[in-house]
Design a protein around this motif. Structure first.
Motif, PDB file in Angstrom:
ATOM      1  N   GLU A   9       1.124  -1.064  -0.104  1.00 54.82           N
ATOM      2  CA  GLU A   9      -0.068   0.013   0.111  1.00 54.82           C
ATOM      3  C   GLU A   9       0.979   1.362  -0.046  1.00 54.82           C
ATOM      4  OE1 GLU A   9      -2.813   0.489   3.158  1.00 54.82           O
ATOM      5  OE2 GLU A   9      -3.674  -1.297   2.896  1.00 54.82           O
ATOM      6  N   MET A  10       1.697   1.250   0.802  1.00 48.95           N
ATOM      7  CA  MET A  10       2.940   2.370   0.888  1.00 48.95           C
ATOM      8  C   MET A  10       3.593   2.549  -0.382  1.00 48.95           C
ATOM      9  SD  MET A  10       4.408   1.840   4.862  1.00 48.95           S
ATOM     10  CE  MET A  10       5.903   2.793   4.366  1.00 48.95           C
ATOM     11  N   GLN A  11       4.136   1.543  -0.973  1.00 46.71           N
ATOM     12  CA  GLN A  11       4.602   1.671  -2.254  1.00 46.71           C
ATOM     13  C   GLN A  11       3.781   2.274  -3.401  1.00 46.71           C
ATOM     14  OE1 GLN A  11       6.471  -1.932  -3.514  1.00 46.71           O
ATOM     15  NE2 GLN A  11       7.654  -1.041  -5.190  1.00 46.71           N
ATOM     16  N   ASP A  12       2.524   1.782  -3.285  1.00 43.79           N
ATOM     17  CA  ASP A  12       1.436   2.108  -4.354  1.00 43.79           C
ATOM     18  C   ASP A  12       1.279   3.535  -4.174  1.00 43.79           C
ATOM     19  OD1 ASP A  12       1.298  -0.412  -5.492  1.00 43.79           O
ATOM     20  OD2 ASP A  12      -0.575  -1.065  -4.585  1.00 43.79           O
ATOM     21  N   LYS A  13       0.996   4.206  -3.091  1.00 37.50           N
ATOM     22  CA  LYS A  13       0.664   5.338  -2.723  1.00 37.50           C
ATOM     23  C   LYS A  13       1.950   6.455  -3.124  1.00 37.50           C
ATOM     24  CE  LYS A  13      -0.448   8.481   0.986  1.00 37.50           C
ATOM     25  NZ  LYS A  13      -0.873   8.535   2.490  1.00 37.50           N
ATOM     26  N   ARG A  14       3.040   5.750  -2.821  1.00 31.91           N
ATOM     27  CA  ARG A  14       4.355   6.887  -3.084  1.00 31.91           C
ATOM     28  C   ARG A  14       4.451   6.860  -4.598  1.00 31.91           C
ATOM     29  NH1 ARG A  14       9.689   7.398   0.115  1.00 31.91           N
ATOM     30  NH2 ARG A  14       8.101   7.224   1.569  1.00 31.91           N
ATOM     31  N   GLN A  15       4.210   5.796  -5.276  1.00 28.36           N
ATOM     32  CA  GLN A  15       4.242   5.850  -6.876  1.00 28.36           C
ATOM     33  C   GLN A  15       3.276   6.757  -7.241  1.00 28.36           C
ATOM     34  OE1 GLN A  15       6.841   4.164  -8.666  1.00 28.36           O
ATOM     35  NE2 GLN A  15       6.082   5.065 -10.244  1.00 28.36           N
ATOM     36  N   ALA A  16       2.149   6.521  -6.867  1.00 28.14           N
ATOM     37  CA  ALA A  16       1.065   7.543  -7.350  1.00 28.14           C
ATOM     38  C   ALA A  16       1.479   8.942  -7.088  1.00 28.14           C
ATOM     39  CB  ALA A  16      -0.256   7.112  -6.720  1.00 28.14           C
ATOM     40  N   GLU A  17       2.113   9.487  -6.026  1.00 27.84           N
ATOM     41  CA  GLU A  17       2.346  10.680  -5.666  1.00 27.84           C
ATOM     42  C   GLU A  17       3.702  10.927  -6.628  1.00 27.84           C
ATOM     43  OE1 GLU A  17       3.605  10.704  -1.778  1.00 27.84           O
ATOM     44  OE2 GLU A  17       1.547  10.510  -0.916  1.00 27.84           O
ATOM     45  N   GLN A  18       4.534  10.305  -6.861  1.00 32.78           N
ATOM     46  CA  GLN A  18       5.744  10.427  -7.894  1.00 32.78           C
ATOM     47  C   GLN A  18       4.952  10.624  -9.281  1.00 32.78           C
ATOM     48  OE1 GLN A  18       8.302   7.161  -7.420  1.00 32.78           O
ATOM     49  NE2 GLN A  18       9.328   8.147  -5.708  1.00 32.78           N
ATOM     50  N   ASP A  19       3.960   9.711  -9.786  1.00 31.40           N
ATOM     51  CA  ASP A  19       3.312  10.004 -11.087  1.00 31.40           C
ATOM     52  C   ASP A  19       2.845  11.060 -11.200  1.00 31.40           C
ATOM     53  OD1 ASP A  19       4.537   7.380 -11.653  1.00 31.40           O
ATOM     54  OD2 ASP A  19       2.591   6.512 -11.402  1.00 31.40           O
ATOM     55  N   ALA A  20       2.069  11.525 -10.092  1.00 27.01           N
ATOM     56  CA  ALA A  20       0.944  12.732 -10.212  1.00 27.01           C
ATOM     57  C   ALA A  20       2.202  13.958 -10.234  1.00 27.01           C
ATOM     58  CB  ALA A  20       0.168  12.965  -8.870  1.00 27.01           C
ATOM     59  N   ALA A  21       3.333  13.817  -9.715  1.00 25.22           N
ATOM     60  CA  ALA A  21       4.502  15.179  -9.469  1.00 25.22           C
ATOM     61  C   ALA A  21       4.942  15.160 -10.768  1.00 25.22           C
ATOM     62  CB  ALA A  21       5.371  14.982  -8.470  1.00 25.22           C
ATOM     63  N   ARG A  22       5.290  14.001 -11.593  1.00 22.97           N
ATOM     64  CA  ARG A  22       5.867  14.016 -12.910  1.00 22.97           C
ATOM     65  C   ARG A  22       4.799  14.553 -13.960  1.00 22.97           C
ATOM     66  NH1 ARG A  22       7.131   8.708 -13.912  1.00 22.97           N
ATOM     67  NH2 ARG A  22       5.214   8.380 -14.978  1.00 22.97           N
ATOM     68  N   ASP A  23       3.673  14.364 -13.974  1.00 23.31           N
ATOM     69  CA  ASP A  23       2.593  14.953 -14.652  1.00 23.31           C
ATOM     70  C   ASP A  23       2.432  16.167 -14.840  1.00 23.31           C
ATOM     71  OD1 ASP A  23       2.265  12.055 -15.871  1.00 23.31           O
ATOM     72  OD2 ASP A  23       0.570  11.781 -14.573  1.00 23.31           O
ATOM     73  N   GLU A  24       2.299  16.608 -13.378  1.00 30.36           N
ATOM     74  CA  GLU A  24       2.338  17.932 -13.021  1.00 30.36           C
ATOM     75  C   GLU A  24       3.406  18.861 -13.542  1.00 30.36           C
ATOM     76  OE1 GLU A  24       2.339  20.218  -8.794  1.00 30.36           O
ATOM     77  OE2 GLU A  24       0.703  19.195  -9.104  1.00 30.36           O
ATOM     78  N   GLY A  25       4.539  18.173 -13.629  1.00 33.38           N
ATOM     79  CA  GLY A  25       5.882  18.966 -13.996  1.00 33.38           C
ATOM     80  C   GLY A  25       5.846  19.025 -15.692  1.00 33.38           C
ATOM     81  N   MET A  26       5.026  18.262 -16.266  1.00 34.13           N
ATOM     82  CA  MET A  26       4.932  18.341 -17.864  1.00 34.13           C
ATOM     83  C   MET A  26       4.158  19.368 -18.453  1.00 34.13           C
ATOM     84  SD  MET A  26       5.081  14.634 -18.848  1.00 34.13           S
ATOM     85  CE  MET A  26       6.791  13.725 -19.113  1.00 34.13           C
TER      86      MET A  26
END
Length: 110
Positions: A93-110
């Motif tokens: 769960e923790m890993q999935d949450k962290r991955q989702a946050e990283q993906d959101a941050a990466r998408d927001e940066g684009m």
């Protein structure tokens, strides 16, 4: 006599307050540390709970059936397995949450 306030400085302060109210400010390292500590304690509690429940069930059944060490040992191991399984699920769960946050941050940066 009082001087006029610096309008630029006040505008920047208002912008910062607005960002804080909207929750756009990034979390600090301290908050992240406490969050990780809470998750670690959650995992420890899950493991100990599994062991405790297994011990209780095993002891109770051994008392009822008169087979003192057999069921106690069996259910302690089953409780340990259940606690480890729950810990692994929490880690996923923790890993999935962290991955989702990283993906959101990466998408927001684009």
């Amino acid at each position: 006599m009082a001087e006029d306030p610096d309008h630029e400085r006040l505008r920047r302060l208002e912008d910062r307050l607005r960002e804080t109210k909207l929750g756009r400010e990034k979390t600090s390292r301290t908050e992240e540390h406490f969050s990780q500590a809470n998750m670690a304690w959650r995992m420890v509690i899950e493991l100990v709970s599994g062991l405790g429940i297994g011990f209780g069930i095993g002891y109770g059944l051994d008392t009822v059936f008169g087979t003192m060490p057999f069921l106690l040992v069996l259910f302690v191991f089953l409780g340990l397995a259940a606690g480890v399984k729950t810990m692994l699920r929490t880690a996923a769960e923790m890993q999935d949450k962290r991955q989702a946050e990283q993906d959101a941050a990466r998408d927001e940066g684009m």
